[in-house]
Design a protein around this motif. Structure first.
Motif, PDB file in Angstrom:
ATOM      1  N   THR A   1      31.931  42.978  24.574  1.00  0.00           N
ATOM      2  CA  THR A   1      31.998  41.676  25.075  1.00  0.00           C
ATOM      3  C   THR A   1      32.790  40.942  24.491  1.00  0.00           C
ATOM      4  O   THR A   1      33.890  40.368  25.178  1.00  0.00           O
ATOM      5  CB  THR A   1      30.545  41.079  25.302  1.00  0.00           C
TER       6      THR A   1
ATOM      7  N   PRO B   1      34.261  50.475  36.696  1.00  0.00           N
ATOM      8  CA  PRO B   1      33.885  49.865  35.431  1.00  0.00           C
ATOM      9  C   PRO B   1      32.702  48.839  35.379  1.00  0.00           C
ATOM     10  O   PRO B   1      32.261  48.593  36.317  1.00  0.00           O
ATOM     11  CB  PRO B   1      35.197  48.546  35.283  1.00  0.00           C
ATOM     12  N   TRP B   2      31.973  49.126  34.380  1.00  0.00           N
ATOM     13  CA  TRP B   2      30.857  48.208  34.291  1.00  0.00           C
ATOM     14  C   TRP B   2      31.312  46.670  33.834  1.00  0.00           C
ATOM     15  O   TRP B   2      31.808  46.567  32.818  1.00  0.00           O
ATOM     16  CB  TRP B   2      29.917  48.871  32.993  1.00  0.00           C
ATOM     17  N   LEU B   3      31.123  45.789  34.879  1.00  0.00           N
ATOM     18  CA  LEU B   3      31.721  44.362  34.493  1.00  0.00           C
ATOM     19  C   LEU B   3      30.646  43.546  34.331  1.00  0.00           C
ATOM     20  O   LEU B   3      29.463  43.475  35.127  1.00  0.00           O
ATOM     21  CB  LEU B   3      32.278  43.972  35.770  1.00  0.00           C
TER      22      LEU B   3
ATOM     23  N   ARG C   1      28.683  39.719  33.677  1.00  0.00           N
ATOM     24  CA  ARG C   1      28.847  38.613  34.113  1.00  0.00           C
ATOM     25  C   ARG C   1      28.372  37.682  32.704  1.00  0.00           C
ATOM     26  O   ARG C   1      27.331  37.838  32.489  1.00  0.00           O
ATOM     27  CB  ARG C   1      28.116  38.158  35.271  1.00  0.00           C
TER      28      ARG C   1
ATOM     29  N   ALA D   1      33.294  38.690  35.128  1.00  0.00           N
ATOM     30  CA  ALA D   1      33.398  40.203  35.157  1.00  0.00           C
ATOM     31  C   ALA D   1      34.315  40.841  33.939  1.00  0.00           C
ATOM     32  O   ALA D   1      35.334  41.451  34.048  1.00  0.00           O
ATOM     33  CB  ALA D   1      34.109  40.364  36.473  1.00  0.00           C
ATOM     34  N   LEU D   2      33.605  40.582  32.841  1.00  0.00           N
ATOM     35  CA  LEU D   2      34.148  41.067  31.767  1.00  0.00           C
ATOM     36  C   LEU D   2      34.126  42.775  31.509  1.00  0.00           C
ATOM     37  O   LEU D   2      32.778  43.489  31.725  1.00  0.00           O
ATOM     38  CB  LEU D   2      33.309  40.540  30.267  1.00  0.00           C
ATOM     39  N   PRO D   3      35.020  43.539  31.477  1.00  0.00           N
ATOM     40  CA  PRO D   3      34.708  44.845  31.306  1.00  0.00           C
ATOM     41  C   PRO D   3      34.375  45.442  29.856  1.00  0.00           C
ATOM     42  O   PRO D   3      35.003  45.312  29.105  1.00  0.00           O
ATOM     43  CB  PRO D   3      36.291  45.512  31.894  1.00  0.00           C
TER      44      PRO D   3
END
Ligand SMILES: Nc1ncnc2c1ncn2[C@@H]1O[C@H](COP(=O)(O)OP(=O)(O)O)[C@@H](O)[C@H]1O
Ligand SMILES: [Mg+2]
Length: 476
Positions: free
Chosen positions: A260, A233-235, A237, A222-224
């Protein structure tokens, strides 16, 4: 003898006998007895009055208290009551603005939107968009149960009539959005015959989003990388999947890539993650090459890098065979992101046929076997057509930035995405970084915007983490 008029002639109806013929015509109307009409009106009035407090509890309470104050205390009593209410409201607003907004402002707004927008236009919009039968048959009109608002959108909860499905609404989101003057519409299914329509009141993604602050914690699942339309937030994967980012030139593919990389920096610096970058245009990734474990910018070197990644992946898979089924990032076995900007340059446009074939084979091997051993491909592409990139379907997660044509939306996001509201071909060119994505478990696409990582941000990232990383011996 009477002459029969011809059918279709301009004369009056030929079939009905006229009084001149001596037959009296009476219309077959049966009059409802007056007492029944009166009883029906009284029943409607009683039902309206009884249900009113349940439908508008706050309004009915205010009205009842005001009438009570006027009845017992006369006009000064009513004025005193309203002065007290105003002062209490003012104190509430100044002291707890958030709770005041939720309890008062947004409720009033919801009431107003319900009456002035949704109830008023409901029937015409549904009939014209084909979701209700006709103006006469109100019985077959889906019913608005409730309208609520938050800071950016209206939520209209709807009871469907028997025989319609939520998919009917999902296929008409563009008509619904236009009908209620909203920038978009999303359908959330709550249960059988129970859906909520989400209508944004304004574009929450109109402003560019600055690069997120660098944190020490990295969650590769789940990288913001940006924000969703609802403000959350747009997370993204990355671990255990592959991501294809598609968009025309200038759509903002770079911002998805760099957001990313930025979100992974602490893991890169620790040595538990590595980025192997390929930048055929030498425009996008060259700027931060110190952050990458390996870097290539020519066709030959890019293919060598890809084949090296395949060999490394296969060596790891051999070690894991029969012992380990999933990958846990460590410094010995780091998570590897093979980052490919403008991937079609290698797979379709490179003049050397051998380079194209080897690149395609290597990408196919990485995407089909890399997920469980900690190898992920993150690729950016301009043109999603099959002849340009026939490996598209090997990427489980896709991001659709601005696209050229409507037909490309379903190519990227899967069948039915455009009907469900992913209008990636209509994204405003002045809003780079805006995209549609499909989240796991939800067929409805979500509108997002990537945070913008500027050249200065990349320089700062390289200064802070690039040197760290070099000292770990990573740069190849
Ligand atoms: N997320 C974003 N927010 C705001 N502006 C952006 C964003 N992404 C890109 N831009 C602007 O758009 C320009 C083109 O973006 P870029 O990432 O190079 O597009 P692409 O790689 O898709 O061709 C950038 O120079 C920048 O000015
Ligand atoms: Mg680019």
């Amino acid at each position: 003898m009477m002459r029969q008029p011809k059918i279709g002639s301009a004369q009056s109806s030929p079939t009905l006998p006229t009084p001149a013929q001596g037959v009296r015509w009476t219309t077959p109307i049966v009059e409802t007895p007056g007492i029944v009409v009166l009883a029906s009106w009284i029943w409607r009035l009683v039902r309206f009055l009884v249900t009113l407090p349940f439908r508008f509890p706050v309004m009915v309470t205010c009205l009842a208290v005001s009438v009570g104050a006027w009845w017992w205390l006369d006009w000064p009593g009513l004025a005193g009551l309203w002065a007290t209410v105003s002062v209490v409201s003012l104190i509430w607003w100044r002291t707890w603005p958030d709770s005041y907004r939720t309890c008062v402002t947004l409720r009033l707004l919801a009431w107003w939107r319900h009456v002035a927008v949704y109830r008023r236009h409901w029937q015409p919009v549904l009939v014209i968009s084909g979701l209700a039968e006709s103006y006469q048959e109100r019985r077959y009109l889906p019913r608005i149960r409730r309208v609520s608002c938050n800071a950016w959108a209206d939520y209209v909860r709807v009871s469907l009539v028997a025989g319609t499905a939520p998919a009917d609404f999902e296929h008409r989101v563009a008509e619904l959005a236009h009908g209620f003057a909203a920038p978009s519409c999303r359908v959330v299914v709550n249960g059988p015959r129970d859906i909520t329509l989400e209508f944004p009141r304004r574009d929450t993604l109109a402003e560019a989003i600055d690069a997120f602050p660098m944190t020490h914690h990295v969650d590769l699942d789940a990288l913001p990388v940006g924000r969703r339309e609802d403000g959350s937030p747009w997370l993204l994967r990355l671990h255990g999947t592959h991501v294809l980012v598609v968009g025309v030139t200038g759509a903002g593919k770079g911002s998805v890539i760099w957001s990313t990389v930025r979100a992974m920096l602490p893991a890169i610096s620790e040595g538990t993650a590595q980025v192997w970058a390929i930048d055929p245009k030498r425009m996008e990734l060259a700027y931060g090459r110190d952050l990458f474990a390996h870097y290539a910018d020519t066709g030959e070197s890019a293919v060598t890098l890809l084949e090296r990644a395949v060999a490394s992946m296969q060596e790891r898979a051999e070690r894991y065979a029969g012992k380990q089924r999933s990958h846990i990032p460590t410094t010995a076995d780091p998570f590897v992101v093979v980052l490919l900007d403008e991937v079609a340059f290698l797979t379709a446009y490179h003049p050397d046929r051998d380079v194209r074939r080897r690149a395609e084979n290597a990408i196919a091997t990485l995407t089909s076997q890399g997920r469980s051993v900690g190898f992920t491909v993150l690729a950016a592409l301009q043109d999603p057509r099959k002849e340009v990139m026939n490996l598209r379907n090997l990427f489980p997660d896709k991001v659709a930035l601005r696209l050229d044509e409507a037909s490309q939306v379903d190519m990227v996001l899967g069948e039915g995405a455009r009907e469900r509201g992913a209008e990636a071909h209509l994204i405003d060119p002045t809003l780079p970084g805006v995209a549609y994505v499909r989240m796991e478990g939800s067929p409805a696409p979500i509108r997002v915007r990537a945070a913008y990582v500027s050249d200065d941000n990349i320089t700062a990232m390289t200064k802070v983490y690039g040197s760290d990383f070099s000292s770990n011996g990573g740069v190849g």
